[in-house]
Motif scaffolding. Structure first.
Motif: not given
Ligand code: AP5
Length: 221
Positions: A78-91
């Motif tokens: 369940d645990g994650f660290v997102l790196d480089g995402f999101p990179r836009t408000v839409n993302q």
């Protein structure tokens, strides 16, 4: 814990994510690493992404969102660290919607703040292993044998997008399209912390650990 790590290109997101993995039960999902893997496999996605990556622009949102949402859904934990995402408000909005659809939400956003001159030093000195993806630096993180990966003996390379003219474009893209993501999260329910990240990797890691410990103490995570 579900973490988003924001920061300029070369701010040290990947470096900090690897340290977090040693301390917490998390999976590291780097959109850049996944794209580079797709490219090396010659997939359709990799071919579509190539031109954007080499010029310092962003890969279109629809490709990235589909790729990252699937990566999150495929996780066994369940645990994650997102790196480089999101990179836009839409993302960011698409990520929130996808998490909400599965009854989840982010716990924290960590925003690495690094001076531009430090960023340029970090990116110009970065060397990477094309085989295992390990990251080194000519000054701050040298391999045991110059130019050779400690893990698999492969020759280290400079990433194509770490050439100065591409770095300048990546920084422009960051300021225009990714910086607003910090504000997007500041206006949301998720907690956002700025991390002063000009210091060495261990100092930055200690500051992140302190933030996460404080959150844990206040039982918000
Ligand atoms: P991506 O791979 O995500 O690149 P990035 O965000 O520009 O980040 P970097 O990987 O360059 O740096 P980092 O912050 O991880 O720094 P690192 O830890 O390596 O994306 C590449 C491209 O893919 C994008 O330009 C885009 O085209 C596309 N893409 C990816 N995601 C996308 C998305 N969501 N939407 C659209 N397109 C997308 O550190 C850098 C160097 O500094 C290393 O040598 C390291 O050893 C050293 N270092 C790190 N921390 C320290 C420290 N504290 N002290 C001293 N040295 C340090």
């Amino acid at each position: 814990m579900r973490i988003v790590l924001l920061g300029a290109p070369g701010a040290g997101k990947g470096t900090q994510c690897k340290r977090l993995l040693a301390a917490y039960t998390l999976v590291h999902l780097s959109s850049g690493d996944i794209l580079r893997q797709e490219r090396s496999e010659g997939s359709d996605l990799g071919k579509k992404a190539q031109g954007y990556m080499d010029s310092g622009g962003l890969v279109p949102d629809e490709l990235i969102v589909e790729m990252m949402v699937k990566a999150i859904e495929d996780l066994a934990t369940d645990g994650f660290v997102l790196d480089g995402f999101p990179r836009t408000v839409n993302q960011g909005a698409e990520l929130d919607a996808a998490l909400a659809a599965s009854g989840k939400a982010l716990d924290v956003v960590l925003n690495l703040e690094v001076r531009d001159d430090v960023i340029y030093d970090r990116m110009s000195g970065r060397r990477s292993c094309p085989k295992c993806g390990a990251v080194y630096h000519l000054i701050s993180l040298k391999p045991q044998v110059e130019g050779i990966c400690d893990h698999d003996g492969e020759g280290l390379i400079q990433r194509r997008d770490d050439q100065l003219e591409v770095v300048e474009k990546r920084m422009e893209t960051y300021h225009q399209q990714t910086k607003p993501v910090v504000e997007y999260y500041q206006n949301s329910a998720v907690r956002v912390f700025d991390v002063q990240a000009n210091g060495d990797a261990e100092t930055v890691h200690a500051e992140i650990r302190e933030i996460l410990a404080r959150m844990s103490d206040s039982q918000t995570v």
